[in-house]
Design a protein around this motif. Structure first.
Motif, PDB file in Angstrom:
ATOM      1  N   LEU A 184       0.784  -1.381  -0.085  1.00 14.49           N
ATOM      2  CA  LEU A 184      -0.013  -0.019   0.146  1.00 14.49           C
ATOM      3  C   LEU A 184       0.632   1.234  -0.027  1.00 14.49           C
ATOM      4  N   VAL A 185       0.326   2.459  -0.427  1.00 10.86           N
ATOM      5  CA  VAL A 185       1.002   3.671  -0.589  1.00 10.86           C
ATOM      6  C   VAL A 185       0.299   4.706   0.253  1.00 10.86           C
ATOM      7  N   CYS A 186       0.921   5.456   0.781  1.00  6.21           N
ATOM      8  CA  CYS A 186       0.546   6.619   1.703  1.00  6.21           C
ATOM      9  C   CYS A 186       1.357   7.729   1.452  1.00  6.21           C
ATOM     10  N   ILE A 187       0.621   9.064   1.256  1.00  8.67           N
ATOM     11  CA  ILE A 187       1.382  10.481   1.360  1.00  8.67           C
ATOM     12  C   ILE A 187       1.847  10.527   2.861  1.00  8.67           C
ATOM     13  N   SER A 188       3.120  10.584   3.110  1.00  9.73           N
ATOM     14  CA  SER A 188       3.716  10.852   4.430  1.00  9.73           C
ATOM     15  C   SER A 188       4.074  12.215   4.733  1.00  9.73           C
ATOM     16  N   GLN A 189       4.306  12.927   3.576  1.00  9.02           N
ATOM     17  CA  GLN A 189       4.532  14.544   3.812  1.00  9.02           C
ATOM     18  C   GLN A 189       4.056  15.261   2.572  1.00  9.02           C
ATOM     19  N   LEU A 190       3.663  16.520   2.869  1.00  7.22           N
ATOM     20  CA  LEU A 190       3.337  17.308   1.748  1.00  7.22           C
ATOM     21  C   LEU A 190       3.623  18.794   2.131  1.00  7.22           C
ATOM     22  N   GLN A 191       4.727  19.147   1.392  1.00  9.19           N
ATOM     23  CA  GLN A 191       5.329  20.484   1.818  1.00  9.19           C
ATOM     24  C   GLN A 191       5.089  21.610   0.744  1.00  9.19           C
ATOM     25  N   ASN A 192       5.056  23.098   1.207  1.00 12.06           N
ATOM     26  CA  ASN A 192       4.892  23.938   0.495  1.00 12.06           C
ATOM     27  C   ASN A 192       3.440  24.211  -0.237  1.00 12.06           C
ATOM     28  N   SER A 193       2.388  23.664   0.274  1.00 13.43           N
ATOM     29  CA  SER A 193       1.136  23.434  -0.516  1.00 13.43           C
ATOM     30  C   SER A 193       0.547  24.935  -0.146  1.00 13.43           C
ATOM     31  N   PRO A 194      -0.346  25.586  -1.069  1.00 16.23           N
ATOM     32  CA  PRO A 194      -0.706  26.980  -1.019  1.00 16.23           C
ATOM     33  C   PRO A 194      -1.785  26.682   0.082  1.00 16.23           C
ATOM     34  N   ASN A 195      -2.602  25.621   0.344  1.00 18.37           N
ATOM     35  CA  ASN A 195      -3.669  25.641   1.040  1.00 18.37           C
ATOM     36  C   ASN A 195      -3.647  24.276   2.031  1.00 18.37           C
ATOM     37  N   ARG A 196      -4.699  24.005   2.567  1.00 15.07           N
ATOM     38  CA  ARG A 196      -4.808  22.900   3.506  1.00 15.07           C
ATOM     39  C   ARG A 196      -5.476  21.541   2.664  1.00 15.07           C
ATOM     40  N   ALA A 197      -5.472  21.615   1.357  1.00 15.11           N
ATOM     41  CA  ALA A 197      -5.775  20.504   0.608  1.00 15.11           C
ATOM     42  C   ALA A 197      -4.903  19.176   0.912  1.00 15.11           C
ATOM     43  N   LEU A 198      -5.566  17.994   1.067  1.00 13.60           N
ATOM     44  CA  LEU A 198      -4.913  16.885   1.208  1.00 13.60           C
ATOM     45  C   LEU A 198      -4.463  16.550   2.578  1.00 13.60           C
ATOM     46  N   LEU A 199      -4.391  17.427   3.413  1.00 15.08           N
ATOM     47  CA  LEU A 199      -3.754  17.427   4.867  1.00 15.08           C
ATOM     48  C   LEU A 199      -4.515  16.258   5.588  1.00 15.08           C
ATOM     49  N   ASP A 200      -5.686  16.090   5.188  1.00  9.13           N
ATOM     50  CA  ASP A 200      -6.534  14.822   5.953  1.00  9.13           C
ATOM     51  C   ASP A 200      -6.279  13.504   5.344  1.00  9.13           C
ATOM     52  N   GLN A 201      -5.474  13.649   4.454  1.00  8.46           N
ATOM     53  CA  GLN A 201      -5.049  12.171   3.792  1.00  8.46           C
ATOM     54  C   GLN A 201      -3.829  11.954   4.193  1.00  8.46           C
ATOM     55  N   ILE A 202      -2.898  12.806   4.777  1.00 13.62           N
ATOM     56  CA  ILE A 202      -1.577  12.391   5.050  1.00 13.62           C
ATOM     57  C   ILE A 202      -1.532  11.063   6.093  1.00 13.62           C
ATOM     58  N   GLY A 203      -0.656  10.136   5.741  1.00  8.77           N
ATOM     59  CA  GLY A 203      -0.518   8.833   6.596  1.00  8.77           C
ATOM     60  C   GLY A 203      -1.492   7.755   6.365  1.00  8.77           C
ATOM     61  N   LYS A 204      -2.578   7.968   5.370  1.00  8.39           N
ATOM     62  CA  LYS A 204      -3.485   6.886   5.053  1.00  8.39           C
ATOM     63  C   LYS A 204      -2.876   6.079   4.219  1.00  8.39           C
ATOM     64  N   TYR A 205      -2.681   4.584   4.474  1.00 13.12           N
ATOM     65  CA  TYR A 205      -2.340   3.568   3.323  1.00 13.12           C
ATOM     66  C   TYR A 205      -3.459   3.134   2.530  1.00 13.12           C
ATOM     67  N   VAL A 206      -3.345   3.291   1.124  1.00 12.46           N
ATOM     68  CA  VAL A 206      -4.271   2.847   0.222  1.00 12.46           C
ATOM     69  C   VAL A 206      -3.531   2.340  -0.954  1.00 12.46           C
ATOM     70  N   LYS A 207      -4.537   1.896  -1.881  1.00  9.07           N
ATOM     71  CA  LYS A 207      -3.616   1.320  -3.294  1.00  9.07           C
ATOM     72  C   LYS A 207      -3.355   2.269  -3.965  1.00  9.07           C
ATOM     73  N   LEU A 208      -2.449   2.280  -5.013  1.00  6.78           N
ATOM     74  CA  LEU A 208      -1.830   3.298  -5.718  1.00  6.78           C
ATOM     75  C   LEU A 208      -2.834   3.690  -6.671  1.00  6.78           C
ATOM     76  N   HIS A 209      -3.873   3.312  -7.047  1.00  7.19           N
ATOM     77  CA  HIS A 209      -4.784   3.838  -7.844  1.00  7.19           C
ATOM     78  C   HIS A 209      -5.614   4.949  -7.154  1.00  7.19           C
ATOM     79  N   ARG A 210      -5.994   4.531  -5.870  1.00  4.22           N
ATOM     80  CA  ARG A 210      -6.653   5.730  -5.159  1.00  4.22           C
ATOM     81  C   ARG A 210      -5.717   6.782  -4.687  1.00  4.22           C
ATOM     82  N   VAL A 211      -4.415   6.587  -4.643  1.00  2.93           N
ATOM     83  CA  VAL A 211      -3.479   7.708  -4.394  1.00  2.93           C
ATOM     84  C   VAL A 211      -3.594   8.434  -5.613  1.00  2.93           C
ATOM     85  N   LYS A 212      -3.458   8.039  -6.847  1.00  2.00           N
ATOM     86  CA  LYS A 212      -3.444   8.627  -8.275  1.00  2.00           C
ATOM     87  C   LYS A 212      -4.652   9.545  -8.277  1.00  2.00           C
TER      88      LYS A 212
END
Length: 366
Positions: A184-212
């Motif tokens: 499974l794949v998770c977004i472990s860090q997201l830096q320099n984002s101009p807003n708070r989009a995707l912050l609630d998805q940090i650390g969630k392990y899912v299949k690659l197609h869902r991450v895409k």
């Protein structure tokens, strides 16, 4: 609007001109009595609207005009714009706009998006708003360049002490860190984002197609299609069978070795791929130095060159043997302990890392 180059982000906006049926009216002469004239069908009806507008022709720098002429032309242009529909929009906060969005209109008959009927578009980046004038009502969307994150500035693949693999990708603005664990794949860090989009998805392990899907819907498209190089300046598409086979080798070795971007790769043409690699121990404070590897359709070998060399040298290191690919190169230059460690690494994770590398194509787009 070429949807291979642009994408519609943040949903669509319906701005319609509707005719409202007659409403009940109070009769002043008869108390407590209301009357309504009914016209069938008794429902909201769309009203067609179109306002003609011809944008001013570009000025000829060789033609000089009197101030009175310029003032008159500006007055006529303002009068023509005043007849159009004025719309104010706020950028959706669940997506990331790395470039100023383009407003376009959906043409139902032609089945395509166009910006032909949108004029006088103005952005306020600080407030995340925009204003525009349009000739028609209908369905509006915000389009932005699909591959604004490409080419990548750098990338890195390294093993972790818990058996997972961390993949870092640095784009022009956004810095992303992914962790691949148990397939499974998770977004472990997201830096320099101009807003708070995707912050609630940090650390969630899912299949690659869902991450895409999640990243693309948020405006971070780091997964180029087969024709992505047509829309990305500075990319160097590599020989696909060689590149795909290299990703397979890197995934097999990802539990033991660290791979990263090389500044020489883009300049070596289509058939030569250059990456940095080294044996990596997560629990060790001091790591080995990187070696440069050159891979082509015929063979793979370490080269007598570094990232800080004055010029690129594709000469193999002294005593090199012929190796058909990266995996054979590692097997011929490492000890039995490393080879067994590679063979025992999780096959589920190997496939997940391979899928991720194939989807991002970090070698061709960096």
């Amino acid at each position: 609007m070429n949807l291979r180059k642009y994408t519609i982000l943040g949903g669509v906006f319906h701005v319609n001109y509707l005719h409202q049926p007659s409403q009940p009216q109070e009769l002043a002469s008869v108390p407590n009595l209301r009357i309504t004239r009914s016209f069938l069908p008794n429902e909201l009806q769309h009203v067609d609207f179109f306002e003609s507008y011809d944008p001013p022709a570009p000025t000829d720098p060789n033609v000089r005009k009197q101030p009175e002429q310029i003032e008159e032309e500006m007055r006529k242009q303002e009068e023509a714009l005043d007849r159009l529909i004025a719309i104010d929009l706020t950028w959706p906060q669940h997506v990331i706009f790395l470039e100023l969005p383009i407003v376009c209109v959906w043409m139902e008959k032609e089945k395509h998006w166009t910006k032909r009927y949108v004029h006088d578009l103005k952005h306020n980046e600080d407030k995340g708003t925009m204003s525009l004038k349009t000739q028609v009502f209908g369905i509006f969307g915000l389009a932005t360049l699909r591959y604004a994150n490409l080419p990548f500035q750098a990338w890195d693949v390294k093993p972790e002490s818990n058996g997972s693999v961390t993949i870092n990708i640095t784009t022009a603005i956004i810095i992303l860190e992914f962790n691949v664990k148990d397939g499974l794949v998770c977004i472990s860090q997201l830096q320099n984002s101009p807003n708070r989009a995707l912050l609630d998805q940090i650390g969630k392990y899912v299949k690659l197609h869902r991450v895409k899907k999640m990243l693309k819907n948020a405006g971070i498209d780091i997964f180029p299609e087969h024709d992505g190089y047509c829309y990305v300046d500075g990319s160097c598409e590599k020989h696909w069978p060689t590149e795909k086979h290299l990703y397979s080798n890197m995934a097999i070795l990802s539990g033991v070795f660290n791979f990263s971007w090389s500044r020489w790769n883009a300049s070596q043409g289509r058939r030569n791929i250059v990456v940095q690699m080294r044996e990596y121990a997560p629990d060790r404070s001091k790591q080995k130095t990187h070696l440069l590897v050159l891979v082509n359709p015929m063979k793979a070998y370490y080269i007598d060159c570094t990232e800080v060399s004055q010029a690129f040298v594709d000469k193999p290191v002294e005593g090199s043997k012929f190796c058909a690919d990266l995996l054979n190169l590692v097997r011929s230059t490492t000890g039995i302990f490393i080879r067994k460690k590679v063979e025992s690494y999780s096959k589920i994770n190997v496939y997940a890392v391979y899928e991720f590398l194939v989807a991002t194509r970090v070698v061709s787009f960096s």
